[in-house]
Design a protein around this motif. Sequence first.
Motif, mmCIF file in Angstrom:
data_model
loop_
_atom_site.group_PDB
_atom_site.id
_atom_site.type_symbol
_atom_site.label_atom_id
_atom_site.label_comp_id
_atom_site.label_asym_id
_atom_site.label_seq_id
_atom_site.Cartn_x
_atom_site.Cartn_y
_atom_site.Cartn_z
ATOM 1 N N VAL A 74 -0.955 11.894 -13.429
ATOM 2 C CA VAL A 74 -1.708 10.893 -14.062
ATOM 3 C C VAL A 74 -2.106 9.850 -12.755
ATOM 4 N N PRO A 75 -3.381 9.388 -13.188
ATOM 5 C CA PRO A 75 -3.978 8.587 -12.068
ATOM 6 C C PRO A 75 -3.244 7.324 -11.847
ATOM 7 N N TYR A 76 -2.871 6.955 -10.452
ATOM 8 C CA TYR A 76 -2.034 5.893 -10.266
ATOM 9 C C TYR A 76 -2.467 4.749 -10.887
ATOM 10 N N GLY A 77 -3.957 4.566 -11.079
ATOM 11 C CA GLY A 77 -4.129 3.146 -11.730
ATOM 12 C C GLY A 77 -3.541 3.129 -13.206
ATOM 13 N N LEU B 121 5.575 9.806 -2.179
ATOM 14 C CA LEU B 121 4.052 9.743 -2.806
ATOM 15 C C LEU B 121 3.049 9.598 -1.567
ATOM 16 N N THR B 122 1.915 9.902 -2.077
ATOM 17 C CA THR B 122 0.792 9.660 -0.881
ATOM 18 C C THR B 122 -0.050 8.454 -1.359
ATOM 19 N N LYS B 123 -0.164 7.847 -0.398
ATOM 20 C CA LYS B 123 -0.917 6.616 -0.507
ATOM 21 C C LYS B 123 -2.293 6.562 -1.088
ATOM 22 N N PRO B 124 -2.611 5.972 -2.244
ATOM 23 C CA PRO B 124 -4.202 5.927 -2.807
ATOM 24 C C PRO B 124 -4.982 5.481 -2.042
ATOM 25 N N LEU C 67 3.795 2.429 -4.830
ATOM 26 C CA LEU C 67 2.507 3.162 -4.217
ATOM 27 C C LEU C 67 2.411 2.516 -2.695
ATOM 28 N N THR C 68 2.991 1.400 -2.455
ATOM 29 C CA THR C 68 2.727 0.840 -1.042
ATOM 30 C C THR C 68 3.463 1.341 -0.103
ATOM 31 N N VAL C 69 5.104 1.552 -0.595
ATOM 32 C CA VAL C 69 6.087 2.039 0.300
ATOM 33 C C VAL C 69 5.781 3.579 0.555
ATOM 34 N N GLN C 70 5.393 4.067 -0.527
ATOM 35 C CA GLN C 70 5.227 5.730 -0.819
ATOM 36 C C GLN C 70 6.239 6.413 -0.955
ATOM 37 N N PHE C 71 7.288 5.780 -1.549
ATOM 38 C CA PHE C 71 8.716 6.481 -1.578
ATOM 39 C C PHE C 71 9.670 5.752 -2.453
#
Length: 329
Positions: free
Chosen positions: A77-80, A141-144, A226-230
Amino acid sequence: MANKPVASSLGLLALGALPFVLSDYRVFQLTMVMISSIALLGLNLLTGYGGQISLGHGAFYGIGAYTTAILVHELQVPYGLTIPCAGIACALLGFLFGWPALRLEGIYLALATFALGVVLPQILKYRGIEGWTGGVQGITLTKPEAPFGLPLSADHWLYYLCLAIALLSFVVARNLVRGPTGRAIVAIRDHRIAASSAGIDTAMYTSITFGISAMYAGIAGSLGALTVQFVGPDSFSIYFSIGLLVGIVVGGVATISGAIYGALFIQFVPNIADDVSKAAPWAIYGIVLIACAHVMPSGVAGWLERLSAPRKVLESTRAERMTLTQEEP
Protein backbone atom coordinates in the motif's frame (compact mmCIF):
# COMPACT_ATOMS: atom_id res chain seq x y z
CA MET A 1 -0.13 40.98 20.35
CA ALA A 2 0.31 42.46 16.92
CA ASN A 3 3.78 40.91 16.72
CA LYS A 4 2.47 37.39 17.35
CA PRO A 5 1.60 36.60 13.69
CA VAL A 6 4.99 37.99 12.63
CA ALA A 7 6.80 35.81 15.19
CA SER A 8 4.81 32.76 14.08
CA SER A 9 5.68 33.40 10.43
CA LEU A 10 9.36 33.82 11.25
CA GLY A 11 9.26 30.62 13.29
CA LEU A 12 7.75 28.67 10.39
CA LEU A 13 10.37 30.07 8.02
CA ALA A 14 13.10 29.01 10.42
CA LEU A 15 11.67 25.50 10.68
CA GLY A 16 11.48 25.31 6.91
CA ALA A 17 15.12 26.34 6.51
CA LEU A 18 16.59 24.05 9.19
CA PRO A 19 17.05 20.94 6.99
CA PHE A 20 19.36 22.88 4.69
CA VAL A 21 21.71 24.03 7.46
CA LEU A 22 21.79 20.92 9.66
CA SER A 23 23.29 17.47 9.20
CA ASP A 24 21.09 14.53 8.24
CA TYR A 25 21.32 13.15 11.78
CA ARG A 26 20.09 16.42 13.31
CA VAL A 27 17.28 16.51 10.76
CA PHE A 28 16.36 12.97 11.83
CA GLN A 29 16.34 14.05 15.48
CA LEU A 30 14.08 17.03 14.77
CA THR A 31 11.78 14.79 12.76
CA MET A 32 11.51 12.47 15.76
CA VAL A 33 10.80 15.50 17.98
CA MET A 34 7.81 16.40 15.80
CA ILE A 35 6.60 12.79 15.81
CA SER A 36 6.93 12.58 19.59
CA SER A 37 5.08 15.89 19.98
CA ILE A 38 2.10 14.42 18.12
CA ALA A 39 2.01 11.42 20.45
CA LEU A 40 2.42 13.63 23.53
CA LEU A 41 -0.32 15.94 22.31
CA GLY A 42 -2.73 13.01 22.13
CA LEU A 43 -1.72 11.75 25.58
CA ASN A 44 -2.14 15.24 27.03
CA LEU A 45 -5.67 15.43 25.65
CA LEU A 46 -6.44 12.23 27.54
CA THR A 47 -4.48 12.76 30.75
CA GLY A 48 -4.15 16.52 31.03
CA TYR A 49 -7.54 17.64 29.77
CA GLY A 50 -9.51 14.43 30.31
CA GLY A 51 -8.01 13.44 33.65
CA GLN A 52 -7.54 9.81 32.55
CA ILE A 53 -4.08 8.46 33.45
CA SER A 54 -2.60 6.19 30.79
CA LEU A 55 0.55 4.15 31.38
CA GLY A 56 0.24 2.17 28.18
CA HIS A 57 -0.09 4.77 25.46
CA GLY A 58 2.96 3.38 23.72
CA ALA A 59 0.76 0.44 22.73
CA PHE A 60 -1.31 2.65 20.43
CA TYR A 61 1.91 4.13 19.04
CA GLY A 62 3.10 0.60 18.33
CA ILE A 63 -0.18 -0.41 16.72
CA GLY A 64 0.02 2.59 14.42
CA ALA A 65 3.62 1.73 13.53
CA TYR A 66 2.78 -1.89 12.78
CA THR A 67 -0.28 -0.90 10.76
CA THR A 68 1.90 1.13 8.43
CA ALA A 69 4.67 -1.49 8.35
CA ILE A 70 2.30 -4.34 7.47
CA LEU A 71 0.39 -2.36 4.86
CA VAL A 72 3.60 -1.21 3.17
CA HIS A 73 5.65 -4.39 3.52
CA GLU A 74 3.03 -7.09 3.01
CA LEU A 75 0.32 -5.41 0.92
CA GLN A 76 2.41 -2.79 -0.93
CA VAL A 77 0.00 0.00 0.00
CA PRO A 78 1.39 3.49 -0.76
CA TYR A 79 2.87 4.84 2.45
CA GLY A 80 0.84 8.04 2.25
CA LEU A 81 -2.38 6.06 2.59
CA THR A 82 -1.13 4.08 5.57
CA ILE A 83 -0.89 7.16 7.80
CA PRO A 84 -4.66 7.84 7.96
CA CYS A 85 -5.27 4.07 8.12
CA ALA A 86 -3.08 3.85 11.22
CA GLY A 87 -4.90 6.80 12.78
CA ILE A 88 -8.35 5.35 12.08
CA ALA A 89 -7.39 1.89 13.36
CA CYS A 90 -6.02 3.29 16.61
CA ALA A 91 -9.01 5.62 17.02
CA LEU A 92 -11.38 2.64 16.84
CA LEU A 93 -9.27 0.58 19.23
CA GLY A 94 -8.96 3.51 21.62
CA PHE A 95 -12.71 4.09 21.56
CA LEU A 96 -13.39 0.40 22.20
CA PHE A 97 -10.84 0.33 25.02
CA GLY A 98 -12.24 3.50 26.54
CA TRP A 99 -15.77 2.14 26.76
CA PRO A 100 -15.15 -0.71 29.26
CA ALA A 101 -12.55 1.44 31.03
CA LEU A 102 -15.35 3.80 32.07
CA ARG A 103 -15.84 1.72 35.19
CA LEU A 104 -12.23 2.36 36.18
CA GLU A 105 -10.80 5.56 37.59
CA GLY A 106 -7.52 6.77 39.00
CA ILE A 107 -4.98 4.10 39.83
CA TYR A 108 -7.22 1.30 38.54
CA LEU A 109 -7.40 2.84 35.09
CA ALA A 110 -3.63 3.38 35.19
CA LEU A 111 -3.16 -0.32 35.94
CA ALA A 112 -5.47 -1.31 33.07
CA THR A 113 -3.52 0.83 30.60
CA PHE A 114 -0.27 -0.46 32.12
CA ALA A 115 -1.40 -3.99 31.31
CA LEU A 116 -2.11 -2.90 27.73
CA GLY A 117 1.43 -1.58 27.37
CA VAL A 118 2.93 -4.75 28.85
CA VAL A 119 0.95 -7.24 26.77
CA LEU A 120 1.35 -5.69 23.31
CA PRO A 121 5.01 -6.70 22.75
CA GLN A 122 4.15 -10.26 23.73
CA ILE A 123 1.27 -10.36 21.27
CA LEU A 124 3.51 -9.05 18.49
CA LYS A 125 5.94 -11.91 19.19
CA TYR A 126 3.21 -14.57 19.01
CA ARG A 127 4.10 -17.21 16.44
CA GLY A 128 0.58 -17.40 15.08
CA ILE A 129 0.86 -13.92 13.57
CA GLU A 130 4.60 -13.62 13.03
CA GLY A 131 3.99 -14.01 9.29
CA TRP A 132 2.49 -10.52 9.44
CA THR A 133 4.42 -8.92 12.30
CA GLY A 134 7.82 -10.49 11.66
CA GLY A 135 7.88 -11.90 15.19
CA VAL A 136 10.92 -11.00 17.27
CA GLN A 137 12.76 -9.92 14.11
CA GLY A 138 10.29 -7.14 13.35
CA ILE A 139 9.83 -5.53 9.94
CA THR A 140 12.34 -3.44 8.03
CA LEU A 141 11.06 -0.68 5.77
CA THR A 142 12.53 1.46 3.03
CA LYS A 143 12.55 5.20 3.61
CA PRO A 144 10.02 6.82 1.22
CA GLU A 145 11.31 9.14 -1.46
CA ALA A 146 9.85 12.58 -2.16
CA PRO A 147 6.82 12.40 -4.50
CA PHE A 148 6.10 14.31 -7.69
CA GLY A 149 9.79 14.64 -8.50
CA LEU A 150 10.41 17.15 -5.71
CA PRO A 151 14.12 17.98 -5.37
CA LEU A 152 14.30 16.76 -1.77
CA SER A 153 16.18 13.92 -0.15
CA ALA A 154 14.23 11.26 1.72
CA ASP A 155 15.26 12.75 5.08
CA HIS A 156 14.18 16.24 4.08
CA TRP A 157 10.88 14.99 2.67
CA LEU A 158 10.03 13.12 5.87
CA TYR A 159 10.94 16.20 7.88
CA TYR A 160 8.52 18.40 5.94
CA LEU A 161 5.82 15.71 5.96
CA CYS A 162 6.05 15.33 9.74
CA LEU A 163 6.17 19.11 10.17
CA ALA A 164 2.97 19.57 8.16
CA ILE A 165 1.14 16.80 10.03
CA ALA A 166 2.37 18.11 13.39
CA LEU A 167 1.16 21.64 12.63
CA LEU A 168 -2.23 20.30 11.55
CA SER A 169 -2.42 18.17 14.70
CA PHE A 170 -1.72 21.15 16.95
CA VAL A 171 -4.31 23.32 15.19
CA VAL A 172 -6.95 20.60 15.50
CA ALA A 173 -6.11 19.99 19.17
CA ARG A 174 -6.23 23.70 20.00
CA ASN A 175 -9.62 24.12 18.33
CA LEU A 176 -10.90 20.97 20.01
CA VAL A 177 -9.87 22.14 23.48
CA ARG A 178 -11.36 25.60 22.96
CA GLY A 179 -14.62 24.27 21.54
CA PRO A 180 -17.68 22.66 23.17
CA THR A 181 -16.10 19.20 23.10
CA GLY A 182 -13.05 20.41 24.97
CA ARG A 183 -15.15 22.20 27.57
CA ALA A 184 -17.17 19.02 28.10
CA ILE A 185 -14.00 16.94 28.50
CA VAL A 186 -12.59 19.37 31.08
CA ALA A 187 -15.93 19.49 32.92
CA ILE A 188 -15.91 15.70 33.22
CA ARG A 189 -12.32 15.83 34.50
CA ASP A 190 -13.13 18.46 37.13
CA HIS A 191 -16.39 16.96 38.39
CA ARG A 192 -17.94 13.95 36.68
CA ILE A 193 -21.19 14.01 38.66
CA ALA A 194 -21.77 17.72 38.06
CA ALA A 195 -21.02 17.28 34.34
CA SER A 196 -23.49 14.42 34.13
CA SER A 197 -26.12 16.49 35.94
CA ALA A 198 -25.58 19.25 33.37
CA GLY A 199 -26.57 16.86 30.60
CA ILE A 200 -23.11 15.84 29.37
CA ASP A 201 -22.89 12.24 28.18
CA THR A 202 -19.83 11.34 30.27
CA ALA A 203 -19.52 7.81 28.87
CA MET A 204 -19.53 8.95 25.25
CA TYR A 205 -17.17 11.88 25.78
CA THR A 206 -14.71 9.76 27.75
CA SER A 207 -14.64 7.11 25.03
CA ILE A 208 -14.25 9.78 22.34
CA THR A 209 -11.32 11.25 24.26
CA PHE A 210 -9.67 7.84 24.37
CA GLY A 211 -10.27 7.46 20.65
CA ILE A 212 -8.85 10.86 19.72
CA SER A 213 -5.84 10.35 21.96
CA ALA A 214 -5.16 6.91 20.46
CA MET A 215 -5.56 8.34 16.94
CA TYR A 216 -2.82 10.89 17.62
CA ALA A 217 -0.56 8.14 18.96
CA GLY A 218 -1.30 5.95 15.93
CA ILE A 219 -0.44 8.72 13.47
CA ALA A 220 2.78 9.36 15.37
CA GLY A 221 3.60 5.64 15.31
CA SER A 222 2.99 5.49 11.57
CA LEU A 223 5.34 8.41 10.95
CA GLY A 224 7.86 6.92 13.36
CA ALA A 225 7.91 3.62 11.46
CA LEU A 226 8.58 5.42 8.19
CA THR A 227 11.31 7.56 9.73
CA VAL A 228 13.15 4.87 11.70
CA GLN A 229 12.57 2.31 8.90
CA PHE A 230 12.03 -0.48 11.39
CA VAL A 231 9.40 -1.78 13.79
CA GLY A 232 9.99 -4.45 16.41
CA PRO A 233 8.11 -5.65 19.51
CA ASP A 234 10.78 -4.43 21.93
CA SER A 235 10.63 -0.93 20.49
CA PHE A 236 7.27 -0.39 22.21
CA SER A 237 7.93 -1.71 25.69
CA ILE A 238 6.33 -0.32 28.81
CA TYR A 239 9.34 1.95 29.25
CA PHE A 240 8.38 3.71 26.05
CA SER A 241 4.90 4.39 27.44
CA ILE A 242 6.33 5.70 30.70
CA GLY A 243 8.64 7.96 28.69
CA LEU A 244 5.60 9.49 26.99
CA LEU A 245 4.00 10.17 30.37
CA VAL A 246 7.24 11.79 31.55
CA GLY A 247 7.15 13.96 28.44
CA ILE A 248 3.76 15.50 29.19
CA VAL A 249 4.67 16.08 32.84
CA VAL A 250 7.91 17.85 31.93
CA GLY A 251 6.30 19.77 29.07
CA GLY A 252 3.22 20.79 31.02
CA VAL A 253 0.04 18.88 31.79
CA ALA A 254 -3.12 20.28 30.18
CA THR A 255 -1.19 22.52 27.79
CA ILE A 256 -0.95 22.41 24.02
CA SER A 257 2.55 23.82 23.71
CA GLY A 258 3.80 21.48 26.43
CA ALA A 259 3.89 18.65 23.89
CA ILE A 260 6.73 20.41 22.06
CA TYR A 261 8.86 20.89 25.19
CA GLY A 262 8.17 17.34 26.34
CA ALA A 263 9.19 15.97 22.94
CA LEU A 264 12.45 17.90 23.08
CA PHE A 265 13.08 16.47 26.55
CA ILE A 266 12.51 12.81 25.72
CA GLN A 267 14.47 13.09 22.47
CA PHE A 268 17.58 14.96 23.64
CA VAL A 269 17.96 14.52 27.41
CA PRO A 270 18.66 10.73 27.26
CA ASN A 271 21.35 11.36 24.65
CA ILE A 272 22.87 14.15 26.73
CA ALA A 273 22.79 11.93 29.82
CA ASP A 274 24.57 9.20 27.89
CA ASP A 275 27.27 11.66 26.79
CA VAL A 276 27.76 12.88 30.37
CA SER A 277 28.08 9.40 31.87
CA LYS A 278 28.41 6.19 29.90
CA ALA A 279 28.37 4.20 33.16
CA ALA A 280 25.15 5.61 34.64
CA PRO A 281 23.14 7.54 32.03
CA TRP A 282 19.82 6.81 33.72
CA ALA A 283 21.13 8.33 36.95
CA ILE A 284 21.86 11.57 35.09
CA TYR A 285 18.44 11.34 33.44
CA GLY A 286 16.80 10.94 36.84
CA ILE A 287 18.67 13.90 38.30
CA VAL A 288 17.61 16.12 35.39
CA LEU A 289 14.02 14.93 35.75
CA ILE A 290 13.97 15.67 39.50
CA ALA A 291 15.48 19.10 38.85
CA CYS A 292 12.80 19.87 36.26
CA ALA A 293 10.05 18.78 38.65
CA HIS A 294 11.52 20.97 41.42
CA VAL A 295 12.16 24.09 39.35
CA MET A 296 9.14 23.79 37.03
CA PRO A 297 6.39 21.90 38.91
CA SER A 298 3.81 22.97 36.33
CA GLY A 299 6.04 21.97 33.41
CA VAL A 300 8.03 24.03 30.97
CA ALA A 301 4.89 25.55 29.46
CA GLY A 302 3.61 26.64 32.86
CA TRP A 303 7.01 28.03 33.81
CA LEU A 304 7.21 30.10 30.62
CA GLU A 305 3.65 31.29 31.21
CA ARG A 306 4.62 32.58 34.65
CA LEU A 307 7.67 34.34 33.22
CA SER A 308 5.52 36.11 30.64
CA ALA A 309 2.75 37.01 33.13
CA PRO A 310 4.29 40.35 34.25
CA ARG A 311 4.71 41.42 30.63
CA LYS A 312 1.10 40.53 29.86
CA VAL A 313 -0.10 42.51 32.89
CA LEU A 314 1.98 45.49 31.76
CA GLU A 315 0.56 45.30 28.23
CA SER A 316 -2.98 45.03 29.63
CA THR A 317 -2.40 48.08 31.86
CA ARG A 318 -1.06 50.09 28.95
CA ALA A 319 -4.06 49.12 26.81
CA GLU A 320 -6.46 50.21 29.58
CA ARG A 321 -4.67 53.54 29.97
CA MET A 322 -4.86 54.16 26.22
CA THR A 323 -8.57 53.36 26.25
CA LEU A 324 -9.20 55.73 29.15
CA THR A 325 -7.16 58.46 27.45
CA GLN A 326 -9.18 58.12 24.26
CA GLU A 327 -12.45 58.26 26.18
CA GLU A 328 -11.54 61.48 28.01
CA PRO A 329 -13.25 64.60 26.52
